[in-house]
Design an enzyme around this catalytic site. Structure first.
Site, PDB file in Angstrom:
ATOM      1  N   CYS A   2      39.361  19.281  27.071  1.00  0.00           N
ATOM      2  CA  CYS A   2      38.805  18.835  25.796  1.00  0.00           C
ATOM      3  C   CYS A   2      38.146  20.002  25.057  1.00  0.00           C
ATOM      4  CB  CYS A   2      37.753  17.738  25.931  1.00  0.00           C
ATOM      5  SG  CYS A   2      38.295  16.345  26.905  1.00  0.00           S
ATOM      6  N   ARG A  27      43.178  22.768  23.508  1.00  0.00           N
ATOM      7  CA  ARG A  27      42.451  22.325  24.704  1.00  0.00           C
ATOM      8  C   ARG A  27      42.755  20.869  25.068  1.00  0.00           C
ATOM      9  NH1 ARG A  27      38.382  25.721  26.164  1.00  0.00           N
ATOM     10  NH2 ARG A  27      37.357  24.065  27.306  1.00  0.00           N
ATOM     11  N   TRP A  74      41.553  15.729  26.058  1.00  0.00           N
ATOM     12  CA  TRP A  74      42.625  15.724  27.068  1.00  0.00           C
ATOM     13  C   TRP A  74      42.130  14.747  28.130  1.00  0.00           C
ATOM     14  CZ3 TRP A  74      43.321  17.475  32.271  1.00  0.00           C
ATOM     15  CH2 TRP A  74      44.664  17.624  32.649  1.00  0.00           C
ATOM     16  N   ASN A 100      32.863  17.671  27.196  1.00  0.00           N
ATOM     17  CA  ASN A 100      34.007  18.287  27.872  1.00  0.00           C
ATOM     18  C   ASN A 100      33.599  18.479  29.336  1.00  0.00           C
ATOM     19  OD1 ASN A 100      35.136  21.744  27.982  1.00  0.00           O
ATOM     20  ND2 ASN A 100      36.120  19.950  28.784  1.00  0.00           N
ATOM     21  N   GLY A 101      34.389  17.925  30.251  1.00  0.00           N
ATOM     22  CA  GLY A 101      34.044  18.069  31.665  1.00  0.00           C
ATOM     23  C   GLY A 101      34.233  16.730  32.357  1.00  0.00           C
ATOM     24  N   GLU A 478      58.454  32.699  36.653  1.00  0.00           N
ATOM     25  CA  GLU A 478      57.823  32.545  35.343  1.00  0.00           C
ATOM     26  C   GLU A 478      58.854  32.063  34.312  1.00  0.00           C
ATOM     27  OE1 GLU A 478      55.047  32.207  34.218  1.00  0.00           O
ATOM     28  OE2 GLU A 478      55.160  32.697  32.101  1.00  0.00           O
ATOM     29  N   LYS A 482      58.285  28.603  32.243  1.00  0.00           N
ATOM     30  CA  LYS A 482      58.249  28.554  30.778  1.00  0.00           C
ATOM     31  C   LYS A 482      59.291  27.571  30.274  1.00  0.00           C
ATOM     32  CE  LYS A 482      55.547  30.116  30.176  1.00  0.00           C
ATOM     33  NZ  LYS A 482      54.251  30.679  30.456  1.00  0.00           N
ATOM     34  N   GLU A 485      58.392  23.916  31.003  1.00  0.00           N
ATOM     35  CA  GLU A 485      57.164  23.548  30.303  1.00  0.00           C
ATOM     36  C   GLU A 485      57.409  23.184  28.835  1.00  0.00           C
ATOM     37  OE1 GLU A 485      54.699  27.021  30.374  1.00  0.00           O
ATOM     38  OE2 GLU A 485      52.877  25.911  29.976  1.00  0.00           O
ATOM     39  N   HIS A 501      70.379  29.644  50.941  1.00  0.00           N
ATOM     40  CA  HIS A 501      69.715  28.874  52.002  1.00  0.00           C
ATOM     41  C   HIS A 501      69.416  27.433  51.564  1.00  0.00           C
ATOM     42  CE1 HIS A 501      69.407  32.293  54.624  1.00  0.00           C
ATOM     43  NE2 HIS A 501      68.902  33.013  53.630  1.00  0.00           N
ATOM     44  N   LYS A 598      45.916  23.846  27.297  1.00  0.00           N
ATOM     45  CA  LYS A 598      45.832  25.288  27.497  1.00  0.00           C
ATOM     46  C   LYS A 598      44.913  25.663  28.650  1.00  0.00           C
ATOM     47  CE  LYS A 598      46.603  29.555  26.171  1.00  0.00           C
ATOM     48  NZ  LYS A 598      47.919  30.053  26.602  1.00  0.00           N
TER      49      LYS A 598
HETATM   50  C1  F6R Z   1      51.789  28.130  31.662  1.00  0.00           C
HETATM   51  C2  F6R Z   1      50.352  28.206  31.613  1.00  0.00           C
HETATM   52  C3  F6R Z   1      49.572  27.723  32.797  1.00  0.00           C
HETATM   53  C4  F6R Z   1      48.367  28.636  33.041  1.00  0.00           C
HETATM   54  C5  F6R Z   1      47.487  28.081  34.177  1.00  0.00           C
HETATM   55  C6  F6R Z   1      46.316  28.996  34.473  1.00  0.00           C
HETATM   56  O1  F6R Z   1      52.375  28.634  30.500  1.00  0.00           O
HETATM   57  O2  F6R Z   1      49.782  28.627  30.646  1.00  0.00           O
HETATM   58  O3  F6R Z   1      50.374  27.653  33.937  1.00  0.00           O
HETATM   59  O4  F6R Z   1      48.829  29.911  33.362  1.00  0.00           O
HETATM   60  O5  F6R Z   1      47.004  26.813  33.820  1.00  0.00           O
HETATM   61  O6  F6R Z   1      45.526  29.195  33.350  1.00  0.00           O
HETATM   62  P1  F6R Z   1      44.514  30.408  33.267  1.00  0.00           P
HETATM   63  O7  F6R Z   1      45.306  31.660  33.224  1.00  0.00           O
HETATM   64  O8  F6R Z   1      43.743  30.184  31.994  1.00  0.00           O
HETATM   65  O9  F6R Z   1      43.663  30.342  34.487  1.00  0.00           O
END
Ligand code: F6R
Length: 603
Positions: A2, A27, A74, A100-101, A478, A482, A485, A501, A598
């Site tokens: 949030c 957020r 969120w 938030n929390g 990665e 991506k 996601e 395997h 995020k």
């Molecule tokens: C994927 C992504 C997430 C963050 C993960 C950790 O694109 O952004 O997988 O990498 O939630 O977030 P941080 O780096 O802020 O600890």
């Protein structure tokens, strides 16, 4: 999770609140709401869905108030409905709260409040907060004392802001969730993150756990929970508001992919001795890492992939190192002693899993360090040391430029740790020339890429596989993360040699395989790609133009010639673009993929 915002000042707060929420939507975007104080009580407007829903509902309405709070959610407790949207009120509409929390003891507090006749209208944990404040005010306490007592009873994490009818003030507190104050001539802001108010002011103070702030038109009073005065340094952030706007790009993600050359130049600036080739990292005294025997890197998601990249480079430099998933870091983690350096890699510096692993490492006696993008974030306060990746704000939920900057900082750190320990094979000279060339080479990937055409060619496939070995392995992981996601399509990343395997059973002509070649035993990666091609899979090779993989591959995403230390990062940029174009074709909400946010501030 949030985002929260508050503003006290001259004039109507509503524009500043809505702008703030727009900049905080990364957020969470399950619902949005605002509350303003206009001399005749508190007015609240809130809606489930994205902020645009709230804005539409406000059209044609003259909502006014010089003091206001807002929230973008969120969901953690209760579905994303209008009732569960913040701000929440107490038994009367005299107290409004955004939070938030997670209030872990909310059920117990609810029960206690019910005994005093309180009724609840939402499923949220937050709703107990305005009820508690209201209860204590009703018992005769002054607002500040009531607020202080209420937050003192919360267990869990919170960044909370409250308003009380007819008071030109906001009461705020933090414990485990971020909160920053912004000061301008006409007033004071309060928010979860700086971009919320960056277009109004760049003068900020980061609150710390246990801080309580009373914000009124005359300024801010900062105390701890017991009421003792505390001081937090006012500093100027050097982020440009332009940096947080989309500019000419359709999406923040695309903008941030294109920002990588500049971001990486900033990341490296002043951190490498160009003559000796050594990583300098002036944050640390010479010999600071001499006593380090082993390194554990802890992180989640994309940051974990950067951590994996970093751990391979540390091993190359002769330092015993492992990357570990932060949410798995617990009783079964490898042992830690005073010779262990635990590095928390986290873009936001607020990821709950990573923070909790960091706390565990500290408790176990390790020396800790965080590699992060956010000045003043919680990780920077918990860890013994910190290195900023200097990538600039990242708004798109999918991490792009911060992965590259994290990987580069970890490469520098690997070199610096190895040198301090007197190891024989620091990465220095190779690394320096590779890093010097990297921004220009990324520009070439960005300007000449066939990523859009490849995304179109394989649009509609059943699954998408990504393979690589050595430094290409974290890039394969990665690339797949991506892709899944932001496209919502099935994608998996594998160590190239692992295909045979098991995963090979899934390979068909409908499963394109993206093969990353970094110059490390490419013949073996090619063999794995050929095994997939034999089963009918189309192969997309990420490699230089004259690479022999191009003869086997159905499609080619060219990356410039580079040593393995940076070749993977170049390939990753190509893969970021493929994911972006594939998601765009599918008309996905690229910057805000469903169910994600995020910054994941819950465990
Ligand atoms: C994927 C992504 C997430 C963050 C993960 C950790 O694109 O952004 O997988 O990498 O939630 O977030 P941080 O780096 O802020 O600890």
């Amino acid at each position: 999770m949030c985002g929260i915002i508050g503003h006290v000042g001259e004039g109507n707060a509503i524009d500043a609140l809505l702008t703030g929420l727009e900049n905080l939507e990364y957020r969470g975007y399950d619902s949005a709401g605002v509350a303003v104080q206009n001399g005749s009580g508190i007015e609240i407007r809130k809606r489930s869905g994205r902020l645009s829903e709230l804005k539409t509902s406000l059209l044609g309405e003259q909502l006014e108030g010089e003091v206001g709070i807002g929230h973008t959610r969120w969901s953690t407790h209760g579905p994303p409905t209008d009732e569960n949207a913040h701000p929440h009120t107490g038994a009367t509409d005299d107290v409004a709260v955004v939070h938030n929390g997670i209030v872990e003891n909310y059920a117990e507090l609810r029960e206690r409040l019910r005994e005093h006749g309180h009724e609840f209208t939402s499923d949220t944990d937050t709703e107990v907060i305005p009820h508690l404040i209201g209860q204590y005010v009703a018992e005769g306490m002054a607002t500040e004392a009531a607020f202080r007592r209420a937050v003192g009873e919360l267990e869990g994490s919170y960044a909370v802001a409250a308003m009380v009818s007819d008071e030109r003030a906001i009461y705020a507190a933090r414990q485990g969730s971020p909160l920053v104050v912004g000061v301008e001539d006409e007033g004071v802001f309060l928010a979860s993150d700086v971009p919320a108010f960056l277009e109004y002011t760049d003068t900020v103070a980061y609150l710390e756990d246990g801080d309580v702030a009373v914000i009124h038109p005359g300024g801010i009073e900062l105390t701890d929970l017991a009421g003792r005065s505390v001081t937090r340094e006012l500093r100027t952030v050097d982020w440009d508001p332009e940096q947080t706007a989309k500019g000419t790009y359709d999406h923040f993600m695309l903008k941030e992919i294109h920002e990588q050359p500049t971001a990486l130049a900033q990341t490296v600036e002043g951190r490498v001795d160009r003559r000796s080739g050594a990583a300098t990292l002036a944050e640390f005294e010479p010999g600071d890492f001499a006593g380090i025997d082993r390194v554990q890197l802890i992180a989640c998601g994309t940051s974990y992939h950067a951590a994996l990249y970093g751990s391979l480079l540390l091993n190359d430099a002769g330092v015993d190192s492992r990357a570990l998933l932060a949410n798995e870091y617990g009783d079964r983690s490898p042992p830690v002693d005073e010779g262990t350096l635990v590095i928390a890699v986290t873009q936001s510096g607020e990821t709950a899993d990573t923070l909790s692993a960091l706390r565990r490492a500290t408790a176990a006696g390790a020396r800790t360090l965080t590699v992060t993008n956010v000045v003043g974030s919680t990780a920077t306060r918990i860890a013994d040391d910190r290195i900023l990746i200097r990538a600039g704000p990242e708004i798109g939920v999918a991490a792009t430029k911060t992965f590259s900057s994290q990987a580069v900082v970890l490469a520098l750190l690997a070199d610096r740790i190895a040198r301090d320990r007197g190891d024989d094979s620091p990465l220095g000279p190779t690394l320096v020339s590779a890093l010097k060339a990297l921004p220009r080479q990324i520009e070439r990937v960005l300007s000449s890429t066939d990523a859009g055409a490849i995304a179109r060619r394989y649009h509609g496939s059943r699954s998408y596989f990504f393979i690589g070995r050595g430094l290409g392995y974290p890039v394969a992981l990665e690339g797949a993360l991506k892709f899944k996601e932001i496209t919502y399509e099935h994608a998996e990343g594998f160590a190239a040699g692992e295909l045979k395997h098991g995963p090979l059973a899934l390979v068909t002509p409908e499963t394109p395989v993206f093969a990353v070649f970094t110059g490390e035993e490419d013949a073996r990666t090619l063999k794995s790609a050929e095994e997939a091609a034999t089963r009918g899979a189309p192969i997309v090779a990420l490699c230089p133009a004259d690479h022999r993989a191009t003869a086997v591959a159905d499609a080619h995403l060219e990356i410039p010639d580079a040593p393995p230390e940076t070749a993977g990062l170049l390939a990753n940029v190509g893969l970021q673009l493929v994911s972006y174009h594939a998601a765009d074709l599918l008309e996905r909400p690229i910057d805000k993929p469903r169910n994600l946010a995020k910054s994941v501030t819950v465990e």
